[in-house]
Design a protein around this motif. Structure first.
Motif, short mmCIF file in Angstrom:
data_model
loop_
_atom_site.label_atom_id
_atom_site.label_comp_id
_atom_site.label_asym_id
_atom_site.label_seq_id
_atom_site.Cartn_x
_atom_site.Cartn_y
_atom_site.Cartn_z
N ASN A 158 -10.71 1.88 -5.68
CA ASN A 158 -9.41 2.08 -5.05
C ASN A 158 -9.24 3.51 -4.55
O ASN A 158 -8.20 4.12 -4.71
N ASP A 168 -1.28 9.51 1.16
CA ASP A 168 -1.12 9.68 2.60
C ASP A 168 -1.91 10.88 3.08
O ASP A 168 -1.87 11.94 2.45
N THR A 197 -2.58 15.93 -4.52
CA THR A 197 -3.03 14.54 -4.41
C THR A 197 -3.94 14.10 -5.54
O THR A 197 -4.26 12.92 -5.65
N THR A 216 -3.99 5.13 -1.94
CA THR A 216 -2.59 5.13 -1.52
C THR A 216 -2.09 6.51 -1.08
O THR A 216 -0.95 6.65 -0.63
N ASP A 253 -6.96 8.89 -4.11
CA ASP A 253 -6.55 7.49 -4.30
C ASP A 253 -6.27 6.88 -2.93
O ASP A 253 -5.76 7.56 -2.03
N ARG A 265 7.31 4.92 4.72
CA ARG A 265 6.75 3.57 4.81
C ARG A 265 7.84 2.52 4.73
O ARG A 265 7.71 1.55 4.01
N GLU A 283 -13.28 4.25 3.60
CA GLU A 283 -12.66 3.54 2.48
C GLU A 283 -13.59 2.49 1.88
O GLU A 283 -13.20 1.77 0.98
N GLY A 312 2.52 -3.11 5.45
CA GLY A 312 1.54 -2.09 5.09
C GLY A 312 1.07 -1.27 6.28
O GLY A 312 0.44 -0.24 6.13
#
Lengths: 811, 360
Positions: free
Chosen positions: A768, A734, A805, A732, A730, A647, A760, A656
């Motif tokens: 989140n 990937d 994850t 965030t 989460d 990223r 999402e 982002g």
């Protein structure tokens, strides 16, 4: 370099048609740029007499005149408005059908106030021979013997003007005689002997001193300066024939003295200068200029001089720039009684530098910067004296010479066989010698060992290859036999390097995805370069053509965004462009990088932009750029799934919504993403833009394979089994991390994993979190899968994902 | 003879049942007919149940007959069912009419374009590769040494000025880098780094400070270089003639070679092409400059001019593109105008090959 046919024939005895002359000139390296033949434009205008003139019955200012063009034959009735038209006038007549250049009209038979006019009596301005329009041409009575003849023949204007481009290596052809010599060598005639001059050397020494004042570093600027005075001259106009020739080559006749210098410059490529000796203060000398000095030149402008310029000066200061332009104040006028003629030799490189510094393009510079024949200093002075005595009278002084003529003599050892070796044309040794002699070379020695002495007017001949060129251009390049290049392989072998092949593939695959290839400037505005992390001092041009093209580009993206902006301004909001080109990170060869870059704007996705009845327009996003990138990488032999996506794309991408594709920490293959809103604003782009850039040089080389055969296909007869899993992770996390973890569960059994849903929203957003749903394909190899085995893999997948994850199966 | 007894009844029953099948107008009616005939309590099933009470010889004959009836009825049911289903489908499809005149979208392969210069470069590579040339490359930012000095243009050479060169600020050692003014720099790099025999073309961007309809500050050239021991101007002429025929896709092309001057070749030539032979207006079109590599250039690159010789040529890639494809304005090449690119650009499928033709 312009000259007329008759001028050429002063030096060349020839009967060949003009067409042949022109073809040969171009073929031997004197490229004909244009030919103006007055016979074509003015040949129809003939000398004629008005035999009768009476008033027009219906117009006060018009007369009806009878014009005689063939004595004894019927006359032409013409309506004429010129006040000076009268019976007995001998003038110039244009019959019906003639194009009259001065009024841009082709004559047709027509009635003027009821009377038909059968032609036109013309003025000089109608023939574009002068600006005068005071009535029609009124010739002296003795012209009556020329009635019926073309007017241009009678006044000596029937003389085609030929303009040839002289390459920088041929100072000798800046004079008509040099051109004649080349044509004679090419077999179009014989070079006439030199003009026989009358006595030009006087008894008394000139009363004005001539000197060279240089130090050792600058003495090359002017190595010889010769002068002669002529006293008691009458500086009237030069004769008509000389004026006609000067006008024909584009020069304005001034007075006899000045015209002689211009004439000799064009005739011999030998520039000269004349001073009104009575206006000179003390002696005349050549020296380097000094900062702060200036002079009024013949063109009416004042020029500042400096220490790099060679000037001619007297006690009052600089008079002119040596080899470039003379001064106004020391120039000759009709009142000049004593003239000082200058014949000097100025350095080609210094003359060129002075010419560039002042921006002056003069006939003298044109010749001196090519290298005037140094041996022409004295003959040129004598020739000028000859003409001045002939045209303006007076008494010559002795010549005085400061310095010495530089010795430019050269002898080249030459094997005549070299002609065939280098050119492929077989030319006998005898012919080689004849040609070189015709060009002015002197030859001794024999067989393969000739010694060729080069004439002083050919500073461009240095070695055997130059002599071959002389022979071949004169023999004719059409004689060079086209000879097949030996074929190296029966069937041609591939020649492209891996990067060249990759570039080709990337180009075709990107075009196949609807992107349009463009080529944008390698240099961009400095502020844009800085925005894209470039613009270092060593990549800024010192002399850019404009500020918009000032700095070498650090990325192809600015050029693409700028192009998208221009297209949006033309009404194309949805556009997709790509470029394959180079970027620059330093001024060294290693700082140049080969890049494939593309950008999509608006709704120009793979299926096409804009609205369609089958699909609603969707704004482009980073995944459009990523898909283009993946396709290009794949075409270039690299599977994006085998690379890492990080990223850390550069600042011109949305932080982002962008990524960097890399192999390991050091090797960056590409960036992609949505363009940062600030960057889009810099280019005033309308709507979203997604871009990518691939660093082709950074791709790993493809592995060399032993053969072309593909491995065997391991297709199983057993049915694959598919299972779906939805994980809550989460936000965030990937997807790639999740996928890699799932894959690890059973590398042998899992043949494919596909993300089929990402969610999402709803409650997940508040926590989140997001849900990623995958479909896992299990391919059994030996036996049909039993429930137990499937269950075991499923558990392993869930465990691996959880471990990697923290994700859990969605309830 | 008239049938009588149980067999005669069976005949009547069959006729009756077959009639009810034929009369069935839809699948429901047909199902009702089936149940009434061969369902558990159907008429034919009832006949079959009679078998149990019969004497063996009677049973044999009647059994055979009743089974035959059942088979025929079953077949009739199937046929009728197929016909009704086909009719029902036809009726359903008749309601599913689409407007077949609606347009479909162009695919991405139709919308994408290859820039004309790229296409023409691919064409050139195809031709020269067949003659054994490989493709050499060099950087755009060059030294004065490579761009000028090694090409026989020493420091005070006037040609250095004629090139309208773009320079960078002087470096720490005082030397100034520049943007190459011609692809001849790649000749130098090739000769410095490789031993003859050499056959290369070198395409690329070049830069000169010039801007009008026929000049842009950046444009493309393609350079050629052949260095061997016995290469002469005749080979050069042949290569250019063969190239021109192949490139312009004509059987014969009229060419004119004129003596000229370049510092880096000796002898030097300019080459014109007969406008008519490539279908253009005018007499002659200047297409390139060329010549035998100057002995000083060979020496500057460490090659012995007594042993090696060869030729070099350079032509404007944009220029030959304009000539071949009738493109009027050079500046448009670099303006990225979508309208221009779509009009003059090429389909990605149009890959030039010698076998299939350079263009379509």
């Amino acid at each position: 370099m312009k000259f007329t046919l008759s001028w050429l024939k002063d030096h060349l005895e020839t009967e060949v048609p003009v067409e042949t002359l022109l073809t040969t000139l171009s073929a031997i390296g004197l490229e004909v740029e244009s030919v103006e033949d007055p016979a074509e434009t003015l040949g129809a205008f003939v000398v004629a007499r008005i035999t009768e003139a009476k008033p027009h019955p219906d117009a006060d200012r018009l007369q009806i005149v009878q014009v005689e063009t063939t004595p004894g034959k019927p006359t032409h009735e013409v309506v004429c408005g010129a006040p000076n038209a009268r019976a007995g006038l001998i003038g110039v007549f244009a019959p019906i059908g003639t194009y009259v250049p001065g009024i841009d009209v082709t004559l047709v038979k027509r009635a003027v106030r009821g009377v038909t006019s059968n032609g036109m009596m013309c003025s000089d301005s109608e023939l574009q021979l002068s600006d005068e329009a005071d009535g029609i041409i009124d010739l002296p009575a003795e012209m009556a013997k020329h009635i019926g003849e073309p007017y241009i023949n009678v006044i000596g204007l029937n003389d085609p003007v030929i303009d040839v481009a002289i390459t920088p290596n041929r100072p000798d052809c800046t004079g008509v005689r040099g051109i004649a010599r080349d044509l004679a060598a090419a077999g179009l005639g014989t070079l006439k002997p030199e003009l026989k001059l009358g006595p030009v050397e006087g008894k008394k020494a000139p009363s004005i001193d001539i000197a060279l004042k240089f130090d050792t570093e600058t003495k090359d600027a002017c190595q010889v300066f010769a002068g002669r005075m002529v006293t008691g001259v009458k500086n009237t106009a030069s004769p008509d024939w000389m004026q006609a020739r000067l006008r024909a080559v584009g020069l304005r006749p001034i007075n006899a003295l000045v015209d002689v210098t211009n004439y000799v410059a064009h005739d011999r490529g030998r520039p000269l200068h004349v001073y009104d000796a009575d206006k000179l203060k003390g002696g005349v000398h050549a020296r380097m200029g000094k900062k702060g000095e200036s002079f009024l030149a013949l063109d009416g402008n004042t020029y500042d001089v400096d220490g790099a310029m060679c000037v001619i000066a007297d006690d009052s200061g600089p008079l002119g720039l040596g080899g470039v332009i003379g001064g106004e104040l020391s120039g000759t006028t009709e009142d000049t009684e004593t003239v000082l003629i200058e014949s000097a030799w100025f350095s080609p490189t210094r003359t060129a530098a002075t010419g560039r510094a002042t921006g002056l393009i003069t006939d003298a510079r044109y010749r001196f910067e090519r290298g005037v024949d140094p041996a022409s200093v004295m003959p040129g002075l004598d020739l000028a004296t000859h003409w001045i005595l002939e045209l303006a009278g007076g008494t010559p002084s002795k010549a005085t010479v400061a310095g010495t003529v530089p010795d430019t003599s050269k002898t080249i050892a030459f094997n005549p066989n070299r002609v065939e070796q280098l050119s492929g044309v077989a030319v006998s040794a005898k012919d080689v010698k004849t040609i070189l002699k015709a060009l002015g070379c002197k030859i001794d020695g024999k067989g393969e060992k000739l010694n060729v002495s080069i004439p002083s007017w050919r500073p461009d001949i240095h070695g055997p290859a130059d002599l071959v060129e002389e022979v071949v251009r004169i023999v004719g390049l059409d004689k060079v036999p086209a000879t097949p290049l030996p074929r190296i392989h029966g069937v041609a072998q591939p020649v492209l390097t891996e990067n060249q092949k990759r570039t080709r593939l990337a180009r075709r695959i990107l075009a196949s995805r609807g992107l349009v290839e463009c080529v944008t400037w390698s240099f961009i505005p400095q502020n844009e370069a800085e925005h894209f992390a470039g613009g270092q001092d060593n990549l800024q041009l010192a002399n850019p053509i404009s500020v918009d093209l000032s700095t070498m580009r650090p990325s192809l993206v600015p050029g693409l965004l700028s192009a998208l902006h221009r297209n949006q301004n033309r009404g194309f909001q949805d556009a997709a462009l790509f470029e394959l080109g180079q970027t620059y990170s330093s001024a060294e060869a290693a700082g140049q990088h080969l890049i494939a870059s593309g950008a999509r704007a608006g709704s120009e996705t793979l299926v096409g932009g804009g609205r369609d009845w089958q699909a609603t327009a969707r704004p482009v996003d980073l995944f459009d750029a990523k898909a283009d990138l993946a396709a290009a990488l794949s075409a270039m032999g690299l599977d994006i799934e085998k690379a890492q996506i990080t990223r850390d794309a550069p600042s011109w991408y949305h932080p982002g919504r962008s990524g960097t594709v890399r192999l390991g920490p050091k090797r960056i293959l590409a960036h992609f993403g949505e363009v940062h809103p600030a960057t889009a604003a810099l280019y005033e782009l309308d709507g979203p833009v997604a871009a990518f850039e691939i660093f082709i040089n950074n791709l790993p080389p493809e592995k060399k394979k032993a053969g072309r055969a593909k491995p065997a296909l391991p297709a199983s007869d057993l049915l694959p089994v598919r299972r779906d899993f939805a994980f809550v992770v989460d936000a965030t996390v990937d997807a790639s991390t999740l996928l890699r973890a799932a894959e690890k569960a059973d590398k042998k059994l899992i043949s494919n994993i596909n993300v089929f849903d990402v969610f999402e929203g709803g409650d997940l957003a508040a926590e989140n979190k997001k849900s990623v749903a995958i479909e896992v394909t299990l391919q059994p190899h030996d036996e049909t899968l039993k429930d137990k085995a499937i269950e075991a893999v499923s558990e392993a997948i869930i465990a691996q994902v959880k471990k990697a994850t923290g994700g859990v199966i969605r309830g | 003879m008239t049938a009588s007894g149980p067999t005669a009844d069976l005949n009547a029953l069959e006729q009756d049942v077959l009639a009810s099948i034929t009369e069935a107008g839809d699948l429901t009616a047909l199902e009702n007919a089936r149940v009434a005939a061969i369902g558990k309590k159907g008429r034919i099933s009832a006949e079959m149940q009679k078998l149990g009470a019969m004497k063996p010889e009677e049973r044999k004959a009647f059994g055979k007959a009743v089974n035959a009836v059942k088979a025929r009825v079953t077949k009739a049911l199937d046929t009728r069912k197929g016909a009704l289903e086909a009719a029902a489908l036809a009726e359903k499809l008749a309601t599913e009419r689409a407007d077949v005149s609606l347009p479909v979208r162009d695919g991405p392969e139709t919308r994408g374009r290859i820039h004309p210069v790229s296409q023409v470069l691919d064409e050139c590579i195809e031709i020269f590769a067949d003659m054994g040339f490989s493709v050499a490359e060099g950087p755009d930012i060059e030294s004065q040494d490579t761009n000028f000095t090694k090409l026989n243009m020493p420091e005070d050479h006037p040609a250095r000025q004629d090139h309208d060169t773009f320079y960078f600020a002087p470096g720490l050692d005082g030397s100034r880098q520049l943007l190459r003014t011609h692809t001849s720099t790649v000749q130098i790099r090739t000769m410095l780094n490789n031993e003859p025999p050499l056959r290369i073309i070198a395409p690329g961007r070049v830069y000169r400070g010039d801007s009008d309809q026929t000049h842009t500050p950046m444009f493309h050239q393609i350079e050629g270089l052949v260095i061997e021991e016995k290469i002469h101007m005749g080979h050069l002429k042949w290569v250019l003639e063969e190239f021109s025929k192949a490139f312009f896709e004509v059987d014969d092309v009229e060419m004119r070679f004129r003596a000229s001057h370049f510092p880096f070749t000796e002898p030097s030539m300019e080459v014109d092409i007969g406008a008519g032979t490539i279908g253009k207006p005018g007499d002659w079109l200047e297409v390139l400059g060329c010549g035998m590599v100057h002995p000083n250039v060979l020496k500057n690159c460490g090659l012995d001019p007594e042993r090696y010789q060869g030729f070099a040529f350079g032509m404007g890639l944009d220029r030959i593109t304009m000539l071949k494809y009738g493109i009027p304005d050079l500046r448009a090449f670099f303006s990225a105008d979508l309208r221009w690119l779509r009009h003059y650009g090429f389909s990605m499928l149009n890959t030039p090959t010698l076998g299939g033709g350079l263009s379509r």
